[in-house]
Design an enzyme around this catalytic site. Structure first.
Site, PDB file in Angstrom:
ATOM      1  N   CYS A  86       0.839  -1.199   0.000  1.00  0.00           N
ATOM      2  CA  CYS A  86       0.000   0.000   0.000  1.00  0.00           C
ATOM      3  C   CYS A  86       0.878   1.256   0.000  1.00  0.00           C
ATOM      4  O   CYS A  86       1.534   1.542  -0.990  1.00  0.00           O
ATOM      5  CB  CYS A  86      -0.983  -0.047   1.169  1.00  0.00           C
ATOM      6  N   HIS A 196      -3.460  -5.827   1.019  1.00  0.00           N
ATOM      7  CA  HIS A 196      -2.828  -6.068   2.319  1.00  0.00           C
ATOM      8  C   HIS A 196      -2.830  -7.556   2.678  1.00  0.00           C
ATOM      9  O   HIS A 196      -3.724  -8.025   3.391  1.00  0.00           O
ATOM     10  CB  HIS A 196      -3.573  -5.292   3.409  1.00  0.00           C
ATOM     11  N   GLU A 198      -1.051  -9.043   4.823  1.00  0.00           N
ATOM     12  CA  GLU A 198      -0.832  -9.224   6.265  1.00  0.00           C
ATOM     13  C   GLU A 198      -2.133  -9.259   7.049  1.00  0.00           C
ATOM     14  O   GLU A 198      -2.154  -9.673   8.211  1.00  0.00           O
ATOM     15  CB  GLU A 198       0.082  -8.111   6.812  1.00  0.00           C
TER      16      GLU A 198
END
Length: 223
Positions: A86, A196, A198
């Site tokens: 990002c 994302h 994660e």
């Protein structure tokens, strides 16, 4: 393998990234502040998401000029893996470590939702635990994720296999050219992506589709 997470004013996904790296590798990453000019001996450097310096001037423009970026460039030239997610992707582009640019979303709105990604290249250091053509889930949260490159650059990255993920058909959230969600440098050791991973690595997240990216990058792929 050892990892490091870069911290800059305004980044807000560093704790998420630290948690993901710790869970998957079994070792907490070291943290590196923006003013540091050296990075410890690690195998993976991650620049997480957020809004570094409030996105002033351009997203990632100020962060890309911080002292730590020179150290990251040096490590990348040595072959160390670098991941930008990002705002981290935006910073890598502004620093010249990746080709292209990220513009305002075509909708001119902040987009925060789950989308689907197609694995375009499963032979990179970051995608070896996936299968080519695999469709995975991944959340996005950004206002400036519209990937753009001139025709020459676009042809080059497509031809060189540098496009790693695309937004699956009908799920492009920002207007990115060729539905591009993630690209690498020519060498393949630097990856930038808007989604994302994660935030989708365990059951508590509602799925674990992002886990394989970190398993690949950290060389902890299950036999």
């Amino acid at each position: 393998m050892k990892s490091a997470v870069v911290q800059l004013p305004g980044l807000n996904r560093d704790r998420d990234m630290i948690t993901a790296l710790t869970m998957i590798s079994g070792k907490p990453p070291v943290t590196v502040w923006q003013t540091e000019t050296e990075i410890p001996d690690v195998d993976l450097i991650v620049i997480p998401g957020g809004f570094s310096y409030g996105d002033y001037l351009r997203c990632g423009a100020i962060a890309a000029r911080m002292p730590v970026m020179q150290a990251i460039k040096a490590k990348a030239e040595q072959g160390v893996r670098v991941l930008g997610v990002c705002n981290g992707f935006q910073i890598l582009l502004e620093a010249g470590l990746l080709p292209g640019a990220l513009m305002r979303n075509a909708s001119l709105k902040f987009v925060c939702k789950e989308i689907k990604l197609e694995v375009v290249n499963a032979s990179t250091d970051f995608t070896r635990a996936y299968a080519e053509g695999q469709i995975i889930r991944c959340p996005v949260a950004h206002h400036d994720g519209n990937y753009f490159a001139d025709a020459e650059t676009l042809n080059a990255i497509e031809g060189n296999g540098q496009v790693v993920f695309r937004y699956a058909a009908g799920t492009n959230p920002n207007g990115s050219m060729n539905d591009i969600a993630a690209v690498t440098n020519a060498r393949g050791n630097v990856l930038g992506m808007m989604p994302h991973p994660e935030n989708l690595i365990e059951a508590a997240h509602g799925g674990s589709d992002g886990r394989a990216l970190f398993a690949s990058a950290l060389d902890v792929i299950a036999a």
